[in-house]
Design an enzyme around this catalytic site. Structure first.
Site, mmCIF file in Angstrom:
data_model
loop_
_atom_site.group_PDB
_atom_site.id
_atom_site.type_symbol
_atom_site.label_atom_id
_atom_site.label_comp_id
_atom_site.label_asym_id
_atom_site.label_seq_id
_atom_site.Cartn_x
_atom_site.Cartn_y
_atom_site.Cartn_z
ATOM 1 N N LYS A 151 22.225 -56.569 -3.036
ATOM 2 C CA LYS A 151 23.451 -55.522 -3.386
ATOM 3 C C LYS A 151 24.553 -54.823 -3.216
ATOM 4 O O LYS A 151 25.478 -55.336 -4.247
ATOM 5 C CB LYS A 151 22.283 -54.652 -3.814
ATOM 6 C CG LYS A 151 23.078 -53.105 -5.042
ATOM 7 C CD LYS A 151 22.070 -52.406 -4.148
ATOM 8 C CE LYS A 151 22.166 -50.861 -6.159
ATOM 9 N NZ LYS A 151 21.335 -49.973 -5.915
ATOM 10 N N ASP A 152 24.336 -55.391 -1.965
ATOM 11 C CA ASP A 152 26.114 -55.418 -1.535
ATOM 12 C C ASP A 152 26.782 -56.771 -1.937
ATOM 13 O O ASP A 152 28.254 -55.944 -1.710
ATOM 14 C CB ASP A 152 25.891 -54.601 0.139
ATOM 15 C CG ASP A 152 25.278 -54.229 0.540
ATOM 16 O OD1 ASP A 152 25.448 -52.749 -0.413
ATOM 17 O OD2 ASP A 152 25.447 -53.656 2.217
ATOM 18 N N HIS B 17 22.711 -44.287 11.557
ATOM 19 C CA HIS B 17 21.508 -44.836 12.183
ATOM 20 C C HIS B 17 20.147 -44.051 12.570
ATOM 21 O O HIS B 17 18.979 -44.182 12.772
ATOM 22 C CB HIS B 17 21.769 -46.617 12.555
ATOM 23 C CG HIS B 17 21.829 -47.252 12.342
ATOM 24 N ND1 HIS B 17 20.850 -48.339 11.310
ATOM 25 C CD2 HIS B 17 23.017 -47.898 11.377
ATOM 26 C CE1 HIS B 17 21.456 -48.739 11.142
ATOM 27 N NE2 HIS B 17 23.174 -48.894 10.358
ATOM 28 N N SER C 97 19.891 -42.767 6.104
ATOM 29 C CA SER C 97 21.434 -42.532 4.832
ATOM 30 C C SER C 97 20.078 -41.474 4.254
ATOM 31 O O SER C 97 19.435 -40.910 3.853
ATOM 32 C CB SER C 97 21.047 -43.646 4.518
ATOM 33 O OG SER C 97 21.703 -44.736 4.412
ATOM 34 N N GLU D 262 53.347 -43.837 0.105
ATOM 35 C CA GLU D 262 52.609 -44.189 -1.115
ATOM 36 C C GLU D 262 51.318 -43.932 -1.899
ATOM 37 O O GLU D 262 51.187 -43.086 -1.522
ATOM 38 C CB GLU D 262 51.905 -45.316 -0.309
ATOM 39 C CG GLU D 262 52.253 -46.094 0.533
ATOM 40 C CD GLU D 262 52.267 -47.823 -0.652
ATOM 41 O OE1 GLU D 262 51.353 -48.478 -0.074
ATOM 42 O OE2 GLU D 262 53.389 -47.461 -1.435
#
Lengths: 412, 256, 176
Positions: A240-241, A212, A216, A284
């Site tokens: 959208k998320d 922040h 972004s 893994e």
């Protein structure tokens, strides 16, 4: 403009503890580039996955017993008798894999769009620390069911430290709390496996503070210049998320409900036996590229160092990349090398799953050299030689230009 | 089959078959024969009659060496036995309980809440009675072996005299499906070794299939619940994703 | 006009599609919560924990033993004639939780009293052969129970619970 309300109660509360103001700032006031595409969804997905892992983990810990004589049985107790225990355990086990899928895609997004570049170095570096802590958490979590892969995975990975000269063996004994992986090891792994997710939570907070601070990045790699370039988080990125959560959640559900053991190993349903090693030990899947690098180097110490260097090199990436342009969209050569690098990682993952002999060993060595060459040679050199495409003057200009050409599709 | 293609898709999603197992690595081992199980597929359920026959095979053949320690008699009601039948089965067994008021352990008939007792008190005793080989607990056998129930079925029905030139040492037996080719378990099943309660002809093939289906259930008793819930959850999520996508289009349309 | 100013009024314009999508998210979230709640309920093996059998042949009149059943203490008391007398002689109107003595033991087995040994006040274990009524006395908050296990004095609201039990033989009982 700060948060305004007529509600006296909220006002009283917010004046003393400004949670509403912070939320308002984050979701309504803070500018987000309007052109963030679906590659930018994995951050919020990771937030959900971290929460889900913590919640399922806390719940599983209510039924799990961290003792060598009871751990395996307590996991079966969860699977058979605890209400929805099978669901919670499969969510937690597959959730770890989904977490790594999301984090790797998140990182590749960062590599493609140059998110690590100035002034966002701190966001990237905190992210690399999160990856390291995640790996430690995932590794220790896999030990807890105390199956054959748990035991031998723990043995092999802790033995990595024995490669260090002089201090190696004392460190390994210290990690084990004994002369082999045993009950003290299991107990401390459980303790740390419970602790580290909260450390990750704190690191994520710092990751977001740093995000922040500078805002972004976006697919164009240019900064926000005016109000036409940005939108608020809510409602645009909220919806959208959530769409992203639904799609990611569907893939997650397919694994949990239909292929819950696909990403695991059959051997881990055999209780740990310190006297018998399984025929073919593999970590893994999310560790396989690093495992391949470890085995590609013929020297024990150098192999361990190479493996850690594979992650360590990410820390200095912001300074290795000499290009002035951020996004691969305007870097015609880097774009190619990005995809070759992604392929290289997949190849490393594949050879990591195979026995290290013959052709596989040769491939793993070439892929390892390429991995480091990508960062240490290509990234600096490309910056000098590459001729980037011209950048658009603003985000809005580029977005609206795109809109006119696809307006037919938008209306449909 | 749709399920098979989903399986392929899932494999592709993960990358390349990253979880290649021990069986393939050994090279000369025969891949297990695949069976179209009643419990395969996203809607598969256990064939109750088959699983009950499989339990009979376990009880009359396997149980002399192999434990089934995660299964309690009450669990038998999940595969179609009535409570009275399950109680009657439990009553055939004795379990150790105690200590009583004077501090001694004592034996009593098993109850529904008891787990099936293992044939040997511990691993060393089991090894000592089996020429040094440990007969594994079968509860999780179907999940603990690459190939799952197909492997168990192939192994049980796959003993052959045609050893392809393999020399198995005394006390071990050739089986092309076994990693390492020679195993310590002698062929456990023979045609008509047992007499099925439901009258099904007890061929080796039939018994191998039935007991493998039974062991799939013991390894994954919640499979039916899982698949049924999964179908609902996935349909719900797909509808939700569709709605959210439409909502996203609608909300973002305000930006024109 | 900036893109952001669209957002300001956009928040208010919720249409049916958006509300439906939101409802799905809400229903999904609520559905996800249930397994996390239900996992704390007793698991299948706990629910299946069956009965306990107790040999009572060694208990003399005037004696009591405590056995464990489902993790709780159960009192088995062989009452004397005087204790039975005291229990039956009480006027029901004197009892906070009126119950006759004969519903608290098996028919024809008045000398055997089987009770869950947990005070109905807040879960402590009362002490036997104590209190004003010579039955049980709870040391935590002073509840007095009589020789039938009925509450007589103190904060406990109800009588001591009689568990489900049966006489398998004259000297063997099965609790649960």
């Amino acid at each position: 403009m700060s948060f305004q309300t007529d509600n006296k109660l909220i006002k009283w509360f917010d004046d003393r503890l400004p949670l509403v103001t912070v939320m308002h700032h984050t979701f309504v006031q803070h500018p987000y580039p309007r052109n963030l595409n679906f590659a930018y969804q994995f951050g919020s997905i990771l937030g959900v996955m971290l929460t889900l892992q913590i919640v399922t983990g806390i719940v599983l810990a209510m039924h799990y017993t961290a003792h060598t004589s009871m751990a395996f049985d307590s996991v079966e107790h969860i699977m058979r008798d605890v209400n929805y225990g099978w669901l919670l355990r499969y969510m937690h086990a597959n959730g770890a894999s989904m977490f790594f899928i999301a984090v790797y895609l998140h990182m590749f997004r960062g590599l493609y769009y140059g998110s690590y570049k100035a002034p966002r170095e701190m966001i990237w570096m905190i992210g690399v620390v999160i990856l390291l802590v995640m790996m430690a958490t995932g590794f220790m979590g896999y030990v807890l069911p105390w199956g054959q892969m748990s035991f031998w995975g723990a043995t092999v990975i802790t033995n990595l430290f024995s490669a260090l000269p002089i201090v190696g063996d004392p460190i390994v004994t210290w990690l084990w709390g004994g002369f082999a992986v045993d009950n003290p090891t299991l107990n401390r792994f459980f303790s740390l496996h419970y602790l580290l997710p909260f450390v990750i939570f704190g690191l994520v907070f710092l990751h977001l503070v740093a995000l922040h601070q500078k805002g972004s990045t976006n697919p164009l790699g240019i900064e926000i210049k005016g109000p036409a370039d940005y939108i608020s988080f809510h409602p645009y990125f909220t919806v959208k998320d959530f769409f992203g959560f639904a799609v990611f959640g569907t893939v997650f559900a397919v694994f949990v409900f239909w292929f819950p053991n696909y990403l695991g190993h059959a051997d881990n349903y055999i209780p740990a036996d310190p006297l018998v090693t399984p025929a073919h030990i593999v970590p893994e899947w999310y560790f396989l590229p690093f495992y391949a690098i470890l085995r590609a180097v013929p020297d024990k110490l150098m192999g361990v160092l190479a493996m850690f260097a594979a992650i360590g090199v990410l820390f200095i990436l912001p300074w290795l990349d000499r290009s002035r342009v951020r996004s691969a969209a305007f870097r015609p050569q880097y774009k190619w090398f990005f995809w070759i690098f992604a392929l290289d990682c997949v190849v490393l993952g594949y050879v990591g799953s195979q026995p290290a002999e013959g052709l596989m060993l040769v491939i793993s060595r070439i892929a390892t050299i390429y991995y480091f060459a990508h960062f240490l040679i290509l990234m600096p050199v490309l910056g000098w030689f590459e001729r980037p495409k011209p950048l658009p003057t603003s985000i809005a200009e580029a977005v609206l230009a795109g809109k006119t050409s696809t307006s037919e599709g938008e209306k449909a | 089959m749709v399920y098979r293609s989903i399986k392929v898709l899932a494999a592709a999603l993960v990358g390349l078959g990253l979880t290649t197992g021990a069986a393939l690595a050994a090279g000369e081992v025969k891949p297990p024969r695949t069976v179209d199980w009643h419990h395969s597929g996203p809607f598969g359920t256990y064939d109750r009659a088959q699983v009950q026959r499989g339990f009979q095979v376990y009880k009359e053949v396997c149980a002399s060496c192999h434990g089934l320690k995660y299964i309690a008699y009450r669990n038998l009601m999940e595969i179609g036995f009535s409570e009275d039948q399950a109680k009657a089965i439990a009553g055939e067994y004795t379990v150790e309980d105690g200590p009583d008021a004077s501090g001694d352990m004592f034996e009593r008939p098993a109850r529904l809440s008891d787990k099936i007792p293992s044939p040997f008190p511990n691993a060393n005793a089991a090894k000592a009675s089996n020429g040094g080989a440990y007969p594994i607990d079968l509860s999780l056998a179907a999940k603990a072996r690459v190939g799952g129930e197909d492997y168990l079925y192939s192994l049980l029905s796959g003993y052959t005299d045609d050893t392809h030139g393999h020399e198995c040492s005394t006390g071990t037996y050739y089986n092309p499906y076994f990693p390492g080719s020679c195993l310590a378990m002698p062929p456990p099943l023979l045609d008509d070794l047992i007499e099925y309660v439901d009258g099904t002809p007890a061929t080796t093939e039939q018994m191998s299939k039935d007991v493998s289906a039974f062991l799939t259930w013991t390894a994954e008793p919640k499979m039916e619940e899982r698949k049924q819930m999964g179908f609902k959850v996935i349909v719900f999520l797909i509808i939700m994703a569709g709605l959210l996508y439409a909502a996203k289009r609608r909300i973002w349309a305000r930006l024109h | 006009m900036s893109a952001a100013s669209h957002g300001e009024d956009g928040v208010e314009r919720r249409d049916f599609l958006v509300i439906t999508a939101g409802a799905f998210v809400g229903v999904g979230a609520v559905g996800l919560v249930w397994p996390f709640v239900d996992q704390m309920n007793p698991s299948a093996d706990v629910l299946a924990l069956s009965s306990t059998e107790v040999d009572i042949s060694a208990i003399e009149p005037g004696q009591s033993i405590t056995v464990s059943w489902r993790g709780k203490p159960v009192f088995i008391r062989r009452r004397t004639e005087a204790e039975i007398e005291a229990a039956t002689a009480v006027d029901l109107s004197d009892l906070p939780d009126p119950e006759t003595d004969d519903v608290r033991h098996k028919e024809g087995k008045a000398e055997w009293l089987v009770l869950v040994g947990i005070c109905t006040h807040l879960g402590c274990v009362p002490l036997g052969f104590q209190g004003e009524y010579d039955g049980w006395f709870c040391p935590c908050h002073g509840s007095h129970y009589d020789t039938s296990g009925r509450i007589r004095k103190g904060p406990a609201p109800t009588n001591l619970e009689v568990p489900e039990y049966d006489f398998v033989t004259d000297t063997q009982i099965k609790i649960g």
